[in-house]
Motif scaffolding. Structure first.
Motif, PDB file in Angstrom:
ATOM      1  N   GLN A  61       0.832  -1.199   0.000  1.00  0.00           N
ATOM      2  CA  GLN A  61       0.000   0.000   0.000  1.00  0.00           C
ATOM      3  C   GLN A  61       0.867   1.250   0.000  1.00  0.00           C
ATOM      4  O   GLN A  61       0.473   2.284  -0.535  1.00  0.00           O
ATOM      5  CB  GLN A  61      -0.904   0.007   1.224  1.00  0.00           C
ATOM      6  CG  GLN A  61      -1.930  -1.092   1.217  1.00  0.00           C
ATOM      7  CD  GLN A  61      -2.695  -1.161   2.523  1.00  0.00           C
ATOM      8  OE1 GLN A  61      -2.652  -0.264   3.351  1.00  0.00           O
ATOM      9  NE2 GLN A  61      -3.406  -2.257   2.721  1.00  0.00           N
ATOM     10  N   ILE A  62       2.026   1.141   0.630  1.00  0.00           N
ATOM     11  CA  ILE A  62       2.932   2.284   0.769  1.00  0.00           C
ATOM     12  C   ILE A  62       4.353   1.832   0.473  1.00  0.00           C
ATOM     13  O   ILE A  62       4.760   0.741   0.879  1.00  0.00           O
ATOM     14  CB  ILE A  62       2.882   2.859   2.200  1.00  0.00           C
ATOM     15  CG1 ILE A  62       1.474   3.361   2.516  1.00  0.00           C
ATOM     16  CG2 ILE A  62       3.894   3.980   2.389  1.00  0.00           C
ATOM     17  CD1 ILE A  62       1.261   3.669   3.977  1.00  0.00           C
ATOM     18  N   CYS A  63       5.089   2.682  -0.230  1.00  0.00           N
ATOM     19  CA  CYS A  63       6.500   2.433  -0.476  1.00  0.00           C
ATOM     20  C   CYS A  63       7.282   3.705  -0.166  1.00  0.00           C
ATOM     21  O   CYS A  63       6.920   4.787  -0.645  1.00  0.00           O
ATOM     22  CB  CYS A  63       6.738   2.035  -1.927  1.00  0.00           C
ATOM     23  SG  CYS A  63       8.488   1.993  -2.375  1.00  0.00           S
ATOM     24  N   ILE A  64       8.314   3.561   0.635  1.00  0.00           N
ATOM     25  CA  ILE A  64       9.265   4.657   0.833  1.00  0.00           C
ATOM     26  C   ILE A  64      10.590   4.189   0.264  1.00  0.00           C
ATOM     27  O   ILE A  64      11.091   3.125   0.622  1.00  0.00           O
ATOM     28  CB  ILE A  64       9.413   5.047   2.314  1.00  0.00           C
ATOM     29  CG1 ILE A  64       8.092   5.617   2.836  1.00  0.00           C
ATOM     30  CG2 ILE A  64      10.553   6.061   2.485  1.00  0.00           C
ATOM     31  CD1 ILE A  64       8.122   6.051   4.294  1.00  0.00           C
ATOM     32  N   TYR A  65      11.125   4.970  -0.658  1.00  0.00           N
ATOM     33  CA  TYR A  65      12.387   4.663  -1.322  1.00  0.00           C
ATOM     34  C   TYR A  65      13.322   5.840  -1.072  1.00  0.00           C
ATOM     35  O   TYR A  65      12.953   6.985  -1.314  1.00  0.00           O
ATOM     36  CB  TYR A  65      12.136   4.477  -2.819  1.00  0.00           C
ATOM     37  CG  TYR A  65      13.261   3.845  -3.589  1.00  0.00           C
ATOM     38  CD1 TYR A  65      13.217   2.496  -3.928  1.00  0.00           C
ATOM     39  CD2 TYR A  65      14.356   4.576  -4.008  1.00  0.00           C
ATOM     40  CE1 TYR A  65      14.233   1.901  -4.656  1.00  0.00           C
ATOM     41  CE2 TYR A  65      15.380   3.995  -4.723  1.00  0.00           C
ATOM     42  CZ  TYR A  65      15.318   2.657  -5.051  1.00  0.00           C
ATOM     43  OH  TYR A  65      16.329   2.066  -5.769  1.00  0.00           O
ATOM     44  N   LEU A 109       6.060   9.821   6.406  1.00  0.00           N
ATOM     45  CA  LEU A 109       5.946   9.189   7.722  1.00  0.00           C
ATOM     46  C   LEU A 109       4.513   9.195   8.235  1.00  0.00           C
ATOM     47  O   LEU A 109       4.087   8.252   8.905  1.00  0.00           O
ATOM     48  CB  LEU A 109       6.836   9.900   8.739  1.00  0.00           C
ATOM     49  CG  LEU A 109       8.307   9.539   8.738  1.00  0.00           C
ATOM     50  CD1 LEU A 109       9.015  10.187   9.916  1.00  0.00           C
ATOM     51  CD2 LEU A 109       8.537   8.055   8.748  1.00  0.00           C
ATOM     52  N   GLN A 110       3.768  10.260   7.943  1.00  0.00           N
ATOM     53  CA  GLN A 110       2.391  10.354   8.420  1.00  0.00           C
ATOM     54  C   GLN A 110       1.508   9.246   7.856  1.00  0.00           C
ATOM     55  O   GLN A 110       0.533   8.849   8.486  1.00  0.00           O
ATOM     56  CB  GLN A 110       1.799  11.717   8.073  1.00  0.00           C
ATOM     57  CG  GLN A 110       2.367  12.836   8.901  1.00  0.00           C
ATOM     58  CD  GLN A 110       1.837  14.194   8.477  1.00  0.00           C
ATOM     59  OE1 GLN A 110       1.047  14.303   7.543  1.00  0.00           O
ATOM     60  NE2 GLN A 110       2.278  15.235   9.157  1.00  0.00           N
ATOM     61  N   LEU A 111       1.851   8.741   6.677  1.00  0.00           N
ATOM     62  CA  LEU A 111       1.032   7.718   6.038  1.00  0.00           C
ATOM     63  C   LEU A 111       1.393   6.296   6.454  1.00  0.00           C
ATOM     64  O   LEU A 111       0.643   5.357   6.177  1.00  0.00           O
ATOM     65  CB  LEU A 111       1.144   7.834   4.513  1.00  0.00           C
ATOM     66  CG  LEU A 111       0.574   9.124   3.925  1.00  0.00           C
ATOM     67  CD1 LEU A 111       0.817   9.178   2.429  1.00  0.00           C
ATOM     68  CD2 LEU A 111      -0.906   9.246   4.233  1.00  0.00           C
ATOM     69  N   LEU A 112       2.545   6.134   7.105  1.00  0.00           N
ATOM     70  CA  LEU A 112       2.972   4.791   7.492  1.00  0.00           C
ATOM     71  C   LEU A 112       2.105   4.245   8.624  1.00  0.00           C
ATOM     72  O   LEU A 112       1.870   4.926   9.610  1.00  0.00           O
ATOM     73  CB  LEU A 112       4.419   4.807   7.977  1.00  0.00           C
ATOM     74  CG  LEU A 112       5.494   4.583   6.945  1.00  0.00           C
ATOM     75  CD1 LEU A 112       6.866   4.600   7.608  1.00  0.00           C
ATOM     76  CD2 LEU A 112       5.300   3.315   6.174  1.00  0.00           C
ATOM     77  N   PRO A 113       1.655   3.004   8.473  1.00  0.00           N
ATOM     78  CA  PRO A 113       0.916   2.389   9.581  1.00  0.00           C
ATOM     79  C   PRO A 113       1.879   2.026  10.699  1.00  0.00           C
ATOM     80  O   PRO A 113       3.089   1.913  10.486  1.00  0.00           O
ATOM     81  CB  PRO A 113       0.332   1.129   8.938  1.00  0.00           C
ATOM     82  CG  PRO A 113       1.307   0.785   7.854  1.00  0.00           C
ATOM     83  CD  PRO A 113       1.819   2.107   7.346  1.00  0.00           C
ATOM     84  N   SER A 114       1.358   1.825  11.880  1.00  0.00           N
ATOM     85  CA  SER A 114       2.226   1.383  12.971  1.00  0.00           C
ATOM     86  C   SER A 114       2.643  -0.059  12.684  1.00  0.00           C
ATOM     87  O   SER A 114       1.909  -0.823  12.057  1.00  0.00           O
ATOM     88  CB  SER A 114       1.531   1.495  14.319  1.00  0.00           C
ATOM     89  OG  SER A 114       0.382   0.697  14.334  1.00  0.00           O
ATOM     90  N   ASN A 115       3.817  -0.387  13.134  1.00  0.00           N
ATOM     91  CA  ASN A 115       4.374  -1.715  12.886  1.00  0.00           C
ATOM     92  C   ASN A 115       4.026  -2.624  14.061  1.00  0.00           C
ATOM     93  O   ASN A 115       4.394  -2.338  15.193  1.00  0.00           O
ATOM     94  CB  ASN A 115       5.895  -1.606  12.715  1.00  0.00           C
ATOM     95  CG  ASN A 115       6.531  -2.881  12.242  1.00  0.00           C
ATOM     96  OD1 ASN A 115       5.921  -3.939  12.289  1.00  0.00           O
ATOM     97  ND2 ASN A 115       7.760  -2.786  11.793  1.00  0.00           N
TER      98      ASN A 115
END
Length: 151
Positions: free
Chosen positions: A87-91, A133-139
């Motif tokens: 759903q999300i990718c940070i590169y 960072l705001q879009l990242l779900p908690s791990n």
């Protein structure tokens, strides 16, 4: 952090040995809230966040090159995003992305929110960095079967 100091940190990272770059990449994954992948061959996944069913939610990759990333690296990322469907990718690139990389990644299906950052974005906590960072779900720190990322 000021731009000059961030630039010095970037310089140190992009000219580090491949082994040190791998350590930096794993530390970046952890810093962002991902579960860092194992050392060594990682199947283009330096960090991941999965749900309780081991479904990949967020994908992290870093390529700490001293030059802008080109279409060749873009093809690898594009293929990984199509195959893994996060759903999300940070590169994170060492210094940036050329126009061919950016054009290709702009064609990724809308199911994946792709955030292309540089090391300087991270060190300076840029608006792009904060937005990602705001879009990242908690791990939930669920166990990850890293072998599934290898082709």
């Amino acid at each position: 952090m000021n731009s000059y100091d961030a630039g010095l940190l970037v310089y140190g990272a992009i000219y580090a040995s491949p082994y040190k770059k791998q350590i930096i990449g794993r530390a970046l994954a952890e810093h962002l809230g991902y579960t860092p992948g194992p050392a060594g061959k990682d199947g283009s996944v330096d960090g991941a966040i999965v749900d309780t069913s081991d479904v990949l939610i967020a994908h992290f990759q870093s390529k700490l090159s001293s030059v802008s990333l080109t279409i060749d690296e873009g093809k690898i990322l594009h293929s990984d995003l199509i195959r893994l469907k996060p759903q999300i990718c940070i590169y994170i690139a060492g210094v940036g992305y050329d126009s061919s990389f950016l054009r290709l990644i702009s064609t990724v299906p809308a199911i994946t929110a792709v955030h292309l950052l540089t090391l300087k974005d991270v060190f300076m906590r840029s608006p792009k960095f904060n937005s990602a960072l705001q879009l990242l779900p908690s791990n939930n720190l669920a166990a990850i079967d890293w072998s599934r990322f290898h082709i």
